[in-house]
Structure formats: C-alpha cells, structure tokens
Design a protein around this motif. Structure first.
Motif, mmCIF file in Angstrom:
data_model
loop_
_atom_site.group_PDB
_atom_site.id
_atom_site.type_symbol
_atom_site.label_atom_id
_atom_site.label_comp_id
_atom_site.label_asym_id
_atom_site.label_seq_id
_atom_site.Cartn_x
_atom_site.Cartn_y
_atom_site.Cartn_z
ATOM 1 N N TRP A 40 0.837 -1.207 0.000
ATOM 2 C CA TRP A 40 0.000 0.000 0.000
ATOM 3 C C TRP A 40 0.865 1.247 0.000
ATOM 4 O O TRP A 40 1.943 1.248 0.594
ATOM 5 C CB TRP A 40 -0.861 0.030 1.262
ATOM 6 C CG TRP A 40 -1.678 -1.194 1.457
ATOM 7 C CD1 TRP A 40 -1.311 -2.342 2.128
ATOM 8 C CD2 TRP A 40 -2.988 -1.428 0.971
ATOM 9 N NE1 TRP A 40 -2.319 -3.248 2.074
ATOM 10 C CE2 TRP A 40 -3.370 -2.721 1.381
ATOM 11 C CE3 TRP A 40 -3.884 -0.664 0.231
ATOM 12 C CZ2 TRP A 40 -4.602 -3.265 1.072
ATOM 13 C CZ3 TRP A 40 -5.122 -1.201 -0.074
ATOM 14 C CH2 TRP A 40 -5.467 -2.490 0.347
ATOM 15 N N TRP A 41 0.381 2.324 -0.604
ATOM 16 C CA TRP A 41 1.049 3.620 -0.505
ATOM 17 C C TRP A 41 0.500 4.309 0.742
ATOM 18 O O TRP A 41 -0.646 4.735 0.779
ATOM 19 C CB TRP A 41 0.806 4.474 -1.745
ATOM 20 C CG TRP A 41 1.532 5.777 -1.644
ATOM 21 C CD1 TRP A 41 1.014 6.984 -1.263
ATOM 22 C CD2 TRP A 41 2.915 5.990 -1.884
ATOM 23 N NE1 TRP A 41 2.002 7.933 -1.252
ATOM 24 C CE2 TRP A 41 3.185 7.352 -1.632
ATOM 25 C CE3 TRP A 41 3.965 5.164 -2.291
ATOM 26 C CZ2 TRP A 41 4.452 7.902 -1.780
ATOM 27 C CZ3 TRP A 41 5.224 5.718 -2.435
ATOM 28 C CH2 TRP A 41 5.452 7.060 -2.183
ATOM 29 N N ASP B 101 2.309 10.366 1.485
ATOM 30 C CA ASP B 101 1.441 11.450 1.027
ATOM 31 C C ASP B 101 0.816 11.077 -0.320
ATOM 32 O O ASP B 101 1.528 10.807 -1.288
ATOM 33 C CB ASP B 101 2.270 12.737 0.910
ATOM 34 C CG ASP B 101 1.454 13.901 0.407
ATOM 35 O OD1 ASP B 101 0.456 14.248 1.065
ATOM 36 O OD2 ASP B 101 1.823 14.444 -0.663
ATOM 37 N N ARG B 102 -0.502 11.069 -0.379
ATOM 38 C CA ARG B 102 -1.213 10.675 -1.604
ATOM 39 C C ARG B 102 -0.890 11.622 -2.759
ATOM 40 O O ARG B 102 -0.782 11.201 -3.912
ATOM 41 C CB ARG B 102 -2.709 10.637 -1.323
ATOM 42 C CG ARG B 102 -3.511 10.011 -2.429
ATOM 43 C CD ARG B 102 -4.989 9.994 -2.053
ATOM 44 N NE ARG B 102 -5.757 9.293 -3.045
ATOM 45 C CZ ARG B 102 -6.410 8.168 -2.838
ATOM 46 N NH1 ARG B 102 -6.395 7.612 -1.658
ATOM 47 N NH2 ARG B 102 -7.099 7.612 -3.813
ATOM 48 N N LYS B 103 -0.720 12.902 -2.456
ATOM 49 C CA LYS B 103 -0.403 13.882 -3.494
ATOM 50 C C LYS B 103 0.953 13.551 -4.151
ATOM 51 O O LYS B 103 1.102 13.671 -5.358
ATOM 52 C CB LYS B 103 -0.380 15.283 -2.883
ATOM 53 C CG LYS B 103 -0.333 16.396 -3.877
ATOM 54 C CD LYS B 103 -0.457 17.747 -3.183
ATOM 55 C CE LYS B 103 -0.515 18.865 -4.185
ATOM 56 N NZ LYS B 103 -0.665 20.159 -3.533
ATOM 57 N N LEU C 121 2.229 10.575 -4.482
ATOM 58 C CA LEU C 121 1.986 9.433 -5.359
ATOM 59 C C LEU C 121 1.332 9.883 -6.661
ATOM 60 O O LEU C 121 1.745 9.483 -7.748
ATOM 61 C CB LEU C 121 1.094 8.404 -4.653
ATOM 62 C CG LEU C 121 0.732 7.165 -5.473
ATOM 63 C CD1 LEU C 121 1.970 6.354 -5.802
ATOM 64 C CD2 LEU C 121 -0.289 6.326 -4.730
ATOM 65 N N ASP D 115 -6.064 7.431 -10.455
ATOM 66 C CA ASP D 115 -6.626 7.409 -9.100
ATOM 67 C C ASP D 115 -7.956 6.654 -9.173
ATOM 68 O O ASP D 115 -9.022 7.235 -9.077
ATOM 69 C CB ASP D 115 -6.831 8.858 -8.620
ATOM 70 C CG ASP D 115 -7.304 8.921 -7.182
ATOM 71 O OD1 ASP D 115 -7.476 7.857 -6.554
ATOM 72 O OD2 ASP D 115 -7.529 10.029 -6.691
ATOM 73 N N TYR E 213 -5.842 3.373 1.982
ATOM 74 C CA TYR E 213 -4.651 3.750 1.221
ATOM 75 C C TYR E 213 -4.763 3.203 -0.208
ATOM 76 O O TYR E 213 -5.421 2.193 -0.438
ATOM 77 C CB TYR E 213 -3.386 3.154 1.843
ATOM 78 C CG TYR E 213 -3.125 3.568 3.265
ATOM 79 C CD1 TYR E 213 -2.776 4.878 3.580
ATOM 80 C CD2 TYR E 213 -3.208 2.639 4.308
ATOM 81 C CE1 TYR E 213 -2.517 5.252 4.886
ATOM 82 C CE2 TYR E 213 -2.949 3.018 5.619
ATOM 83 C CZ TYR E 213 -2.610 4.318 5.893
ATOM 84 O OH TYR E 213 -2.351 4.697 7.195
ATOM 85 N N PRO E 214 -4.062 3.822 -1.154
ATOM 86 C CA PRO E 214 -4.000 3.263 -2.511
ATOM 87 C C PRO E 214 -3.208 1.953 -2.504
ATOM 88 O O PRO E 214 -2.146 1.854 -1.886
ATOM 89 C CB PRO E 214 -3.249 4.335 -3.301
ATOM 90 C CG PRO E 214 -3.387 5.584 -2.503
ATOM 91 C CD PRO E 214 -3.444 5.152 -1.071
ATOM 92 N N SER F 227 7.165 5.100 3.014
ATOM 93 C CA SER F 227 5.922 5.418 2.307
ATOM 94 C C SER F 227 5.104 4.216 1.857
ATOM 95 O O SER F 227 4.034 4.387 1.272
ATOM 96 C CB SER F 227 6.237 6.275 1.071
ATOM 97 O OG SER F 227 6.848 7.484 1.458
#
Length: 175
Positions: free
Chosen positions: A31-32, A35-37, A39, A62, A70-71, A137
C-alpha cells in the motif's frame, strides 16, 4: 487486509535487519501510506510490450475504491509471506536496480520477483534511494488463514483483490 489496523509500514516490519512476518502461505498487499499527493504527482505513464511486440500505453490513475484507506500498489500470493516480501524489496541491493527509460518503457525487471521495487523505481525515476522511500511510504498487509482447499482459495482471493483494489503494479499487457 485493507483496514488501517492491518497495514504496517515496511519500516516497522523490517527492524534490525530482520523481517517480522510469518513464513506461512498467504495473500498479501503493498500500500502507498505516504502522502497521496506525492503518489499522484509521480510518473504515472507506462509503455508495455503488447501483442506482436506493439507498444501499449498505460496511465496509472486514481481509480482505487473509496473504501480503501490507502492506494493499493500490488497484490500477490505466496507459499512463504516473509520470503516473498523480501524478494519484492531486494534489500541487499542499494541504489536503483532499474534504469528509468526516457519514454516510460517498462524496464527489464532485475528479477521476476521484485514487482514492488520495480514499480516504485518506475514512478519515481529520480529517486536515488528507493529503499528509503519504500521504508517510509509503503505499507504491507497479509492474510494466512486459508485452511480448506488453500491453494485454490489463495488463487481466487488474489484475483478478486486485484480486480477490486486495482493495484498499479499488477498491470501487465495482454499477449
């Protein structure tokens, strides 16, 4: 496996150069957790070899289900969770293992087992220390509770999770 309480950072799993995971068979996910931004600002373009060696362009999007905390980056199955986790990271190899291609072509993987490491190096082509980025991360979760008809159930569970969670690094071209 997709609940926050089930996902541990790679940094927590690898302490004092030891991997605190079972050697049991199971299904797992990376999982990431960063910070999603970050990614979504990564290099999300990929060129794969398709049928007849034709180039096929893919864009990581996305597209994860909203119920995921999480992604999801990768889903797999294994007969030994600890060993498979280690193969994905290749911790004994510092620096980059895969050269970034200027036109986003998929780099030849260092091994057939390091999909997570390859994927992180692809989406972050300027990262000189991918293992450090992965440690902070990327998270990991797994389940090993397959008792009856375990081989078949792990197979179907992996396919179900890939189809449901839509992990970036599971994408490959059709041949």
């Amino acid at each position: 496996m997709h609940q926050k309480t089930s996902i541990r950072s790679v940094q927590v799993i690898v302490t004092n150069n030891r991997i605190s995971l079972p050697e049991d068979p199971g299904v797992y996910a990376f999982w990431w957790i960063g910070d999603r931004k970050t990614l979504l600002n990564s290099n999300r373009q990929l060129v794969l070899k398709g049928p007849g060696d034709q180039q096929v362009e893919v864009e990581y999007r996305d597209w994860w289900p909203t119920d995921l905390v999480y992604p999801c980056l990768y889903v797999g199955k294994s007969t030994n969770i600890r060993k498979r986790f280690s193969q994905h990271l290749k911790r004994g190899s510092s620096g980059r293992l895969h050269a970034a291609h200027p036109e986003n072509h998929k780099a030849e993987p260092n091994t057939t087992s390091c999909q997570l490491r390859w994927g992180v190096e692809h989406i972050f082509p300027n990262e000189n220390d991918p293992l450090a980025l992965i440690a902070t991360s990327v998270g990991f979760s797994y389940r090993t509770d397959f008792t009856e008809n375990a081989i078949a159930e792990r197979f179907f569970e992996e396919d179900r999770l890939v189809g449901t969670w839509r992990p970036w690094f599971n994408i490959d071209s059709e041949r």
